[in-house]
Design a protein around this motif. Structure first.
Motif, PDB file in Angstrom:
ATOM      1  N   GLY A  81      70.691 -21.635 -13.864  1.00 14.93           N
ATOM      2  CA  GLY A  81      71.005 -23.051 -14.026  1.00 14.93           C
ATOM      3  C   GLY A  81      71.387 -23.791 -12.769  1.00 14.93           C
ATOM      4  N   LEU A  82      70.440 -24.005 -11.865  1.00 12.81           N
ATOM      5  CA  LEU A  82      70.740 -24.703 -10.619  1.00 12.81           C
ATOM      6  C   LEU A  82      70.866 -26.210 -10.824  1.00 12.81           C
ATOM      7  N   PRO A  83      72.030 -26.773 -10.526  1.00  8.04           N
ATOM      8  CA  PRO A  83      72.165 -28.232 -10.563  1.00  8.04           C
ATOM      9  C   PRO A  83      71.556 -28.826  -9.288  1.00  8.04           C
ATOM     10  N   THR A  84      71.418 -30.134  -9.229  1.00  7.26           N
ATOM     11  CA  THR A  84      70.908 -30.773  -8.018  1.00  7.26           C
ATOM     12  C   THR A  84      72.026 -31.150  -7.059  1.00  7.26           C
ATOM     13  N   ARG A  85      73.257 -31.152  -7.576  1.00  3.44           N
ATOM     14  CA  ARG A  85      74.412 -31.421  -6.719  1.00  3.44           C
ATOM     15  C   ARG A  85      75.675 -30.950  -7.419  1.00  3.44           C
ATOM     16  N   LEU A  86      76.695 -30.709  -6.616  1.00  2.00           N
ATOM     17  CA  LEU A  86      78.022 -30.351  -7.103  1.00  2.00           C
ATOM     18  C   LEU A  86      79.040 -31.212  -6.373  1.00  2.00           C
ATOM     19  N   VAL A  87      80.145 -31.489  -7.019  1.00  2.00           N
ATOM     20  CA  VAL A  87      81.252 -32.162  -6.351  1.00  2.00           C
ATOM     21  C   VAL A  87      82.312 -31.096  -6.104  1.00  2.00           C
ATOM     22  N   VAL A  88      82.605 -30.868  -4.826  1.00  2.00           N
ATOM     23  CA  VAL A  88      83.586 -29.870  -4.425  1.00  2.00           C
ATOM     24  C   VAL A  88      84.614 -30.562  -3.540  1.00  2.00           C
ATOM     25  N   GLU A  89      85.863 -30.516  -3.980  1.00  2.00           N
ATOM     26  CA  GLU A  89      86.957 -31.162  -3.245  1.00  2.00           C
ATOM     27  C   GLU A  89      86.626 -32.618  -2.930  1.00  2.00           C
ATOM     28  N   ASP A  90      86.175 -33.339  -3.937  1.00  2.00           N
ATOM     29  CA  ASP A  90      85.863 -34.772  -3.848  1.00  2.00           C
ATOM     30  C   ASP A  90      84.696 -35.095  -2.913  1.00  2.00           C
ATOM     31  N   ARG A  91      83.868 -34.111  -2.577  1.00  2.00           N
ATOM     32  CA  ARG A  91      82.694 -34.338  -1.735  1.00  2.00           C
ATOM     33  C   ARG A  91      81.456 -33.910  -2.507  1.00  2.00           C
ATOM     34  N   VAL A  92      80.402 -34.704  -2.419  1.00  2.00           N
ATOM     35  CA  VAL A  92      79.134 -34.356  -3.058  1.00  2.00           C
ATOM     36  C   VAL A  92      78.379 -33.411  -2.136  1.00  2.00           C
ATOM     37  N   VAL A  93      77.950 -32.284  -2.698  1.00  2.00           N
ATOM     38  CA  VAL A  93      77.129 -31.318  -1.973  1.00  2.00           C
ATOM     39  C   VAL A  93      75.787 -31.254  -2.696  1.00  2.00           C
ATOM     40  N   HIS A  94      74.717 -31.588  -1.984  1.00  2.00           N
ATOM     41  CA  HIS A  94      73.376 -31.579  -2.567  1.00  2.00           C
ATOM     42  C   HIS A  94      72.841 -30.153  -2.570  1.00  2.00           C
ATOM     43  N   ILE A  95      72.147 -29.808  -3.634  1.00  2.00           N
ATOM     44  CA  ILE A  95      71.597 -28.460  -3.770  1.00  2.00           C
ATOM     45  C   ILE A  95      70.084 -28.544  -3.821  1.00  2.00           C
ATOM     46  N   ASP A  96      69.444 -27.860  -2.892  1.00  2.00           N
ATOM     47  CA  ASP A  96      67.988 -27.771  -2.848  1.00  2.00           C
ATOM     48  C   ASP A  96      67.589 -26.394  -3.361  1.00  2.00           C
ATOM     49  N   SER A  97      66.598 -26.352  -4.217  1.00  2.00           N
ATOM     50  CA  SER A  97      66.140 -25.052  -4.715  1.00  2.00           C
ATOM     51  C   SER A  97      64.667 -24.873  -4.375  1.00  2.00           C
ATOM     52  N   PHE A  98      64.364 -23.696  -3.894  1.00  2.00           N
ATOM     53  CA  PHE A  98      63.011 -23.360  -3.477  1.00  2.00           C
ATOM     54  C   PHE A  98      62.656 -21.988  -4.033  1.00  2.00           C
ATOM     55  N   PRO A  99      61.410 -21.725  -4.346  1.00  2.00           N
ATOM     56  CA  PRO A  99      60.997 -20.398  -4.821  1.00  2.00           C
ATOM     57  C   PRO A  99      60.671 -19.483  -3.642  1.00  2.00           C
ATOM     58  N   VAL A 100      61.662 -19.221  -2.796  1.00  2.00           N
ATOM     59  CA  VAL A 100      61.402 -18.480  -1.557  1.00  2.00           C
ATOM     60  C   VAL A 100      61.627 -16.985  -1.668  1.00  2.00           C
ATOM     61  N   GLY A 101      62.574 -16.551  -2.473  1.00  2.00           N
ATOM     62  CA  GLY A 101      62.820 -15.125  -2.647  1.00  2.00           C
ATOM     63  C   GLY A 101      63.217 -14.401  -1.389  1.00  2.00           C
ATOM     64  N   ASP A 102      63.949 -15.056  -0.496  1.00  2.00           N
ATOM     65  CA  ASP A 102      64.259 -14.439   0.788  1.00  2.00           C
ATOM     66  C   ASP A 102      65.686 -13.924   0.916  1.00  2.00           C
ATOM     67  N   ASP A 103      66.451 -13.895  -0.174  1.00  2.00           N
ATOM     68  CA  ASP A 103      67.802 -13.326  -0.181  1.00  2.00           C
ATOM     69  C   ASP A 103      68.762 -14.031   0.771  1.00  2.00           C
TER      70      ASP A 103
END
Length: 155
Positions: A81-103
């Protein structure tokens, strides 16, 4: 002259690290040199594949040492369940997801300073996790994340 009576502080992971560490705490190691010549800048050992539960602790830990984290790039197939962003300590962090499989996980500080961290699988034994994390933070490491996991028996 050293004080032989002072306790020795060690940064090794305890054998029961995932049980010993409080929930919400990240198990992460960063390379300690400033030149960042290695392939990886550090390693992260999450407790699960639930990114919403794991990522806030990583971002909090990295922010303490690196400054504000603005973006995180993850392998889409490795997390639940990857979101597109999270709010951590009142800051928005954008999340990019790619099918890279590179660990790896790519962490962006500011606008363009990118750190690449090895992701140790949650099921790894403490011995294998220690070995993989130690290899990832070696300043002269030129081994890709996938190969480190194979070499240390964590894949």
């Amino acid at each position: 002259m050293s004080d032989s009576g002072s306790p020795r502080v060690t940064r090794l992971l305890p054998d029961s690290v995932h049980r010993a560490v409080r929930p919400g705490t990240a198990v992460v190691r960063l390379e300690t040199t400033h030149d960042r010549r290695g392939v990886l800048d550090g390693a992260w050992w999450p407790r699960s594949r639930d990114i919403s539960a794991e990522l806030p602790a990583l971002i909090t830990a990295l922010t303490e040492y690196l400054g504000p984290i603005t973006r995180v790039g993850l392998d889409a197939g490795s997390w639940d369940g990857l979101p597109t962003r999270l709010v951590v300590e009142d800051r928005v962090v954008h999340i990019d997801s790619f099918p890279v499989g590179d660990d790896t996980v790519l962490v962006t500080r500011g606008e363009a300073d990118i750190f690449s961290l090895l992701v140790v699988p949650p099921h790894a034994t403490p011995e294998a996790a220690r070995a993989a994390m130690a290899e990832a933070v070696r300043a002269d490491n030129l081994t890709r994340a996938e190969q480190i996991l194979i070499d240390t028996g964590t894949s």
